[in-house]
Design a protein around this motif. Structure first.
Motif, PDB file in Angstrom:
ATOM      1  N   GLY A  91     -49.277  64.540  24.241  1.00 35.02           N
ATOM      2  CA  GLY A  91     -50.772  64.237  24.240  1.00 35.02           C
ATOM      3  C   GLY A  91     -52.044  63.012  23.616  1.00 35.02           C
ATOM      4  N   LEU A  92     -50.765  62.398  22.788  1.00 36.64           N
ATOM      5  CA  LEU A  92     -51.466  61.277  21.488  1.00 36.64           C
ATOM      6  C   LEU A  92     -51.777  60.115  22.366  1.00 36.64           C
ATOM      7  CD1 LEU A  92     -51.677  60.396  18.682  1.00 36.64           C
ATOM      8  CD2 LEU A  92     -49.319  58.599  19.243  1.00 36.64           C
ATOM      9  N   ASP A  93     -53.027  59.499  21.935  1.00 35.57           N
ATOM     10  CA  ASP A  93     -53.924  58.568  22.845  1.00 35.57           C
ATOM     11  C   ASP A  93     -52.899  57.187  21.947  1.00 35.57           C
ATOM     12  OD1 ASP A  93     -54.756  55.958  23.540  1.00 35.57           O
ATOM     13  OD2 ASP A  93     -56.802  57.155  23.141  1.00 35.57           O
ATOM     14  N   VAL A  94     -51.458  57.089  22.487  1.00 33.50           N
ATOM     15  CA  VAL A  94     -50.636  55.797  22.590  1.00 33.50           C
ATOM     16  C   VAL A  94     -51.594  54.503  21.846  1.00 33.50           C
ATOM     17  CG1 VAL A  94     -48.955  54.738  22.218  1.00 33.50           C
ATOM     18  CG2 VAL A  94     -49.127  56.869  23.130  1.00 33.50           C
ATOM     19  N   VAL A  95     -52.268  54.321  23.059  1.00 33.29           N
ATOM     20  CA  VAL A  95     -52.893  52.612  23.099  1.00 33.29           C
ATOM     21  C   VAL A  95     -53.620  52.925  21.800  1.00 33.29           C
ATOM     22  CG1 VAL A  95     -53.993  50.723  24.505  1.00 33.29           C
ATOM     23  CG2 VAL A  95     -52.146  52.607  25.108  1.00 33.29           C
ATOM     24  N   ALA A  96     -54.469  53.564  21.378  1.00 34.92           N
ATOM     25  CA  ALA A  96     -55.625  53.351  20.402  1.00 34.92           C
ATOM     26  C   ALA A  96     -54.718  53.584  19.260  1.00 34.92           C
ATOM     27  CB  ALA A  96     -56.670  55.387  20.389  1.00 34.92           C
ATOM     28  N   PHE A  97     -53.184  53.943  19.105  1.00 29.67           N
ATOM     29  CA  PHE A  97     -52.686  54.298  18.326  1.00 29.67           C
ATOM     30  C   PHE A  97     -51.890  52.368  17.336  1.00 29.67           C
ATOM     31  CE2 PHE A  97     -48.186  55.301  15.727  1.00 29.67           C
ATOM     32  CZ  PHE A  97     -48.438  55.164  14.782  1.00 29.67           C
ATOM     33  N   ARG A  98     -51.627  52.509  18.506  1.00 31.62           N
ATOM     34  CA  ARG A  98     -51.255  50.884  18.216  1.00 31.62           C
ATOM     35  C   ARG A  98     -51.879  49.986  17.659  1.00 31.62           C
ATOM     36  NH1 ARG A  98     -47.531  50.946  24.389  1.00 31.62           N
ATOM     37  NH2 ARG A  98     -45.532  51.851  22.948  1.00 31.62           N
ATOM     38  N   ALA A  99     -53.392  50.108  18.017  1.00 33.03           N
ATOM     39  CA  ALA A  99     -54.858  49.311  18.359  1.00 33.03           C
ATOM     40  C   ALA A  99     -54.207  49.153  17.203  1.00 33.03           C
ATOM     41  CB  ALA A  99     -55.990  49.417  19.320  1.00 33.03           C
ATOM     42  N   LEU A 100     -54.889  51.023  16.107  1.00 33.96           N
ATOM     43  CA  LEU A 100     -55.309  51.353  15.077  1.00 33.96           C
ATOM     44  C   LEU A 100     -54.026  50.528  13.709  1.00 33.96           C
ATOM     45  CD1 LEU A 100     -57.298  52.537  13.388  1.00 33.96           C
ATOM     46  CD2 LEU A 100     -55.853  54.411  13.078  1.00 33.96           C
ATOM     47  N   ALA A 101     -52.770  50.683  14.166  1.00 30.26           N
ATOM     48  CA  ALA A 101     -52.402  50.329  13.302  1.00 30.26           C
ATOM     49  C   ALA A 101     -51.523  48.974  13.203  1.00 30.26           C
ATOM     50  CB  ALA A 101     -50.621  50.414  13.725  1.00 30.26           C
ATOM     51  N   ALA A 102     -51.917  48.248  14.197  1.00 27.56           N
ATOM     52  CA  ALA A 102     -52.433  46.470  14.429  1.00 27.56           C
ATOM     53  C   ALA A 102     -53.292  46.048  13.622  1.00 27.56           C
ATOM     54  CB  ALA A 102     -52.511  45.953  15.978  1.00 27.56           C
ATOM     55  N   LYS A 103     -54.407  47.479  13.173  1.00 27.16           N
ATOM     56  CA  LYS A 103     -55.514  46.840  12.600  1.00 27.16           C
ATOM     57  C   LYS A 103     -55.512  46.787  10.903  1.00 27.16           C
ATOM     58  CE  LYS A 103     -60.237  47.716  11.734  1.00 27.16           C
ATOM     59  NZ  LYS A 103     -61.685  48.668  12.823  1.00 27.16           N
ATOM     60  N   HIS A 104     -54.599  47.797  10.663  1.00 25.93           N
ATOM     61  CA  HIS A 104     -53.613  48.403   9.085  1.00 25.93           C
ATOM     62  C   HIS A 104     -53.165  48.241   8.786  1.00 25.93           C
ATOM     63  CE1 HIS A 104     -58.385  49.769   8.655  1.00 25.93           C
ATOM     64  NE2 HIS A 104     -58.182  49.932  10.178  1.00 25.93           N
ATOM     65  N   PRO A 105     -51.618  47.152   9.204  1.00 23.76           N
ATOM     66  CA  PRO A 105     -50.229  47.047   8.608  1.00 23.76           C
ATOM     67  C   PRO A 105     -50.474  47.143   7.779  1.00 23.76           C
ATOM     68  CG  PRO A 105     -51.494  44.455   8.878  1.00 23.76           C
ATOM     69  CD  PRO A 105     -52.941  45.927   9.585  1.00 23.76           C
ATOM     70  N   GLU A 106     -50.718  47.613   6.594  1.00 24.32           N
ATOM     71  CA  GLU A 106     -50.634  47.577   4.975  1.00 24.32           C
ATOM     72  C   GLU A 106     -50.327  48.869   4.911  1.00 24.32           C
ATOM     73  OE1 GLU A 106     -55.001  48.492   5.467  1.00 24.32           O
ATOM     74  OE2 GLU A 106     -53.993  46.534   6.070  1.00 24.32           O
ATOM     75  N   ALA A 107     -51.282  49.896   6.079  1.00 24.63           N
ATOM     76  CA  ALA A 107     -51.550  51.247   5.657  1.00 24.63           C
ATOM     77  C   ALA A 107     -50.650  51.851   6.864  1.00 24.63           C
ATOM     78  CB  ALA A 107     -52.388  52.096   6.173  1.00 24.63           C
TER      79      ALA A 107
ATOM     80  N   GLY B 282     -60.466  60.061   7.624  1.00 26.09           N
ATOM     81  CA  GLY B 282     -60.932  60.365   8.161  1.00 26.09           C
ATOM     82  C   GLY B 282     -61.452  60.109   9.932  1.00 26.09           C
ATOM     83  N   HIS B 283     -60.256  59.672   9.807  1.00 26.98           N
ATOM     84  CA  HIS B 283     -60.376  59.138  10.808  1.00 26.98           C
ATOM     85  C   HIS B 283     -59.655  59.405  12.375  1.00 26.98           C
ATOM     86  CE1 HIS B 283     -58.295  56.590  15.181  1.00 26.98           C
ATOM     87  NE2 HIS B 283     -59.386  54.871  14.347  1.00 26.98           N
ATOM     88  N   ALA B 284     -60.206  60.463  13.776  1.00 27.22           N
ATOM     89  CA  ALA B 284     -59.410  61.005  14.720  1.00 27.22           C
ATOM     90  C   ALA B 284     -57.985  61.418  15.082  1.00 27.22           C
ATOM     91  CB  ALA B 284     -60.561  60.677  15.653  1.00 27.22           C
ATOM     92  N   LEU B 285     -57.031  59.683  14.754  1.00 27.11           N
ATOM     93  CA  LEU B 285     -56.023  60.181  14.076  1.00 27.11           C
ATOM     94  C   LEU B 285     -55.266  60.499  13.507  1.00 27.11           C
ATOM     95  CD1 LEU B 285     -55.329  57.295  16.890  1.00 27.11           C
ATOM     96  CD2 LEU B 285     -55.925  59.462  17.939  1.00 27.11           C
ATOM     97  N   PHE B 286     -55.730  60.564  12.582  1.00 26.21           N
ATOM     98  CA  PHE B 286     -55.283  61.536  11.348  1.00 26.21           C
ATOM     99  C   PHE B 286     -54.545  63.072  12.225  1.00 26.21           C
ATOM    100  CE2 PHE B 286     -55.443  63.328   7.600  1.00 26.21           C
ATOM    101  CZ  PHE B 286     -53.826  62.470   6.678  1.00 26.21           C
ATOM    102  N   GLY B 287     -52.960  62.932  11.328  1.00 25.72           N
ATOM    103  CA  GLY B 287     -53.217  64.333  11.297  1.00 25.72           C
ATOM    104  C   GLY B 287     -52.883  64.813  13.153  1.00 25.72           C
TER     105      GLY B 287
END
Length: 651
Positions: free
Chosen positions: A584-600, A626-631
């Protein structure tokens, strides 16, 4: 008996009776005290929770010339013991961050005057150069270290600052050493004795078996725990009760549930405001039937003898923690129950804490590269270093400790790079108190500082460099002005000094070494959880199996554990299978977030931490907590989430 031995024994008994109002020692206390007063002047006390460890340093403190320094991580213990000692007419005080400037100054003055018998401090206090300078001017009659298992890397609560305490005791020329703990396996006992130079014959271990505790272990599904806990509380005789949980949100939820069922219950955890925690603790201490649902933040150093029940709603993280927590029940010797709700579904969240602390190889490589690039003398801002390499500060201190143990670094005296000074008289009046060259020196120091409305800010090293004077002279001058009541002084920006011990190092070899050490610790923490499950399913007396973990062998079954009562080994319920990832993880949103924050989120382990709800300095800096995908995958096994993240390209 030798005459001197008889006189010493008489003095001990007299102080016990006249100052503490006691007629007899508890098991092990006399042996420890006599060892401290003997020719080898060092001892280890391994007593169960509530076994009377504090008397082992409080009584000798009254017989010895000089100050007794008690090192403890528990502010609650410090407060309780100081209050009790004060009522007995014994001068004791503490130094910690909760004190006001005036309160700290009063304690410091009392130390200089020699009017205190006991001083309580946290282990981190020895990173304060002003404090260590103060102690060097005193006679340290006894240096006592509580929770001493923290000195052992293989203990259940290793704290790097504890490793420095043996060195600190030697540097302060402490005349006697006492280490104390409630839980220590044989290997941890050896570590403590070796670290503090305690003769093996002076290690007094009184045993861990408690005949008044009914040790119950009950396999249960997660969704059945609330009903089971309620049934237990309603069917057993009421009395002061602790319910231990793993997470703060669980403490809040379970406490609210029990309250709606009419039971006098409060939650307690580190996320509450300090005044709320204090109120909850005081109400429970005064109660005869109060229930507190708490994380492990509760109970350490609290002396309440009539606790009738301790429930583990969640699995404890290991047998050491479990033994310490159940030891808070029945200290008055009356029958008490300790019950563990054994739910295998808890295993993933406990293991995830261990996995989440392990740094990435990239973080370790960056850390080693930076440290080796600073030259032979290092000045380290631990907070900034932690943030740059995405390694939690406790984990960073552990890594630096490993490098010390390997002979790569030697830690020097910590210092503060930031000082703020507020003159309480005019500058002319202040310098007018001095003569000769010191007048111009003080004027130059203030001239180099940045002046605010009432405070001057300065870095003593920079000022010293400009004036071509030793940094120590600048610091000592400011401290002298504070001692004389001429200024208020505040310090900030702590720095840690290190010296490189070898000219050449192999960065890759050091990185690999640190990685292996952290992987080994990770595996050990995971194994601790499995130790708990093995106790639940043990085919034999569970009380005997528990104390055997700490090296105590008993021949006869206890008769009051679940196995002895039922004659049957227990079977754990099957772990509930999680849906296959990404679940159920929104994989597309997660990949986009990871690309935006490579240091984290750029490394698989970083991404797995984020999805499992485990924070880190990089996540905090990027404000991703506090991001919706955290946890989003909290509760899934970390290893499975890590495998999933390893297969997820971020671009």
């Amino acid at each position: 008996m030798h005459r001197a031995d008889g006189a010493r024994r008489g003095s001990i008994d007299t102080v016990l009776r006249e100052r503490f109002g006691l007629t007899d020692f508890r098991p092990g206390q006399r042996e420890v005290i006599e060892a401290l007063l003997g020719p080898r002047a060092a001892a280890l006390a391994v007593f169960p929770t509530g076994g009377g460890k504090s008397l082992c340093y409080q009584l000798p403190a009254l017989l010895l010339e000089g100050i007794t320094v008690v090192v403890s991580p528990l502010i609650a213990l410090m407060k309780d013991q100081i209050d009790a000692l004060t009522r007995q007419g014994i001068r004791a005080a503490r130094l910690d961050a909760s004190l006001s400037v005036d309160e700290s100054r009063e304690v410091t003055q009392a130390l200089r005057e020699g009017s205190l018998k006991l001083l309580y401090v946290a282990p981190e206090r020895f990173n304060n150069e002003r404090f260590t300078a103060l102690l060097r001017a005193l006679r340290i009659a006894l240096f006592a270290v509580d929770e001493a298992h923290c000195v052992s890397e293989w203990g259940h609560n290793f704290r790097p600052d504890y490793l420095k305490l043996a060195q600190a005791a030697r540097a302060l020329s402490a005349e006697r050493i006492l280490a104390l703990t409630a839980t220590a396996t044989p290997s941890v006992v050896r570590d403590i004795c070796q670290g503090f130079g305690i003769p093996e014959e002076n290690a007094v271990v009184t045993g861990f078996y408690r005949r008044n505790l009914a040790l119950e272990t009950t396999p249960v599904h997660a969704e059945d725990r609330d009903a089971l806990l309620l049934e237990r509380l309603n069917s057993r005789e009421p009395g002061p009760t602790i319910v231990y949980v793993t997470q703060q949100k669980t403490a809040e939820r379970v406490a609210a549930f029990l309250s709606t069922e009419g039971l006098p219950t409060n939650a307690y955890h580190a996320g509450l405001e300090s005044d709320v925690r204090e109120r909850v603790q005081e109400e429970w201490m005064a109660s005869t039937n109060g229930i507190v649902v708490a994380t492990i933040a509760f109970g350490m150093g609290i002396d309440k003898a009539d606790v009738r029940a301790v429930y583990h709603y969640n699995l404890p993280k290991g047998l050491e923690s479990y033994s310490q927590e159940i030891g808070r029940a029945g200290r008055d010797g009356a029958p008490s129950v300790v019950e563990l709700f054994a739910c295998p579904d808890d295993v993933s969240s406990l293991e995830n804490f261990a996995f989440g602390d392990t740094p990435t190889p990239e973080a370790l490589q960056g850390l080693v590269t930076e440290l080796l690039g600073q030259g032979p003398e290092l000045s380290v801002d631990l907070f900034a270093l932690s943030s740059r390499h995405d390694v939690r500060q406790l984990v960073l201190r552990t890594a630096l400790t490993y490098l010390e143990l390997e002979g790569v670094l030697r830690q020097g005296t910590p210092y503060y790079a930031g000082y703020k000074v507020q003159p309480l008289v005019s500058l002319d009046a202040l310098v007018g108190r001095f003569q000769g060259e010191r007048v111009q020196f003080l004027r130059d120091v203030f001239a180099q500082a940045k002046k605010g409305r009432t405070w001057y800010s300065l870095d003593p090293a920079e000022v010293a460099g400009s004036l071509r004077q030793p940094r120590e002279r600048v610091v000592r001058a400011l401290e002298y002005l504070e001692e004389q009541g001429l200024v208020l002084l505040q310090v900030s920006d702590p720095r840690q000094r290190f010296t490189r011990l070898r000219r050449q190092e192999d960065p890759k070899a050091l990185t690999d070494l640190l990685d292996r050490r952290f992987q080994q610790r990770e595996a050990q923490e995971v194994a601790r959880v499995q130790d708990v499950l093995r106790l639940v399913t043990h085919k034999g007396c569970q009380s005997n199996a528990l104390v055997a973990h700490f090296g105590q062998q008993r021949e006869q079954p206890c008769g009051h554990c679940t196995f002895c009562r039922t004659g049957e080994a227990q079977v754990l319920p099957a772990v509930r299978r999680k849906p296959a990832l990404p679940a159920g993880l929104d994989v597309v949103a997660f990949r986009a977030l990871a690309a935006k924050h490579p240091e984290a989120l750029g490394q698989p382990r970083q991404a797995a931490r984020f999805l499992c709800g485990l924070s880190s300095p990089a996540l905090t800096r990027a404000k991703l907590g506090g991001h919706a995908l955290f946890g989003a995958l909290e509760g899934w096994p970390f290893v499975e989430v890590l495998d999933f993240c390893c297969g997820q390209p971020v671009t």
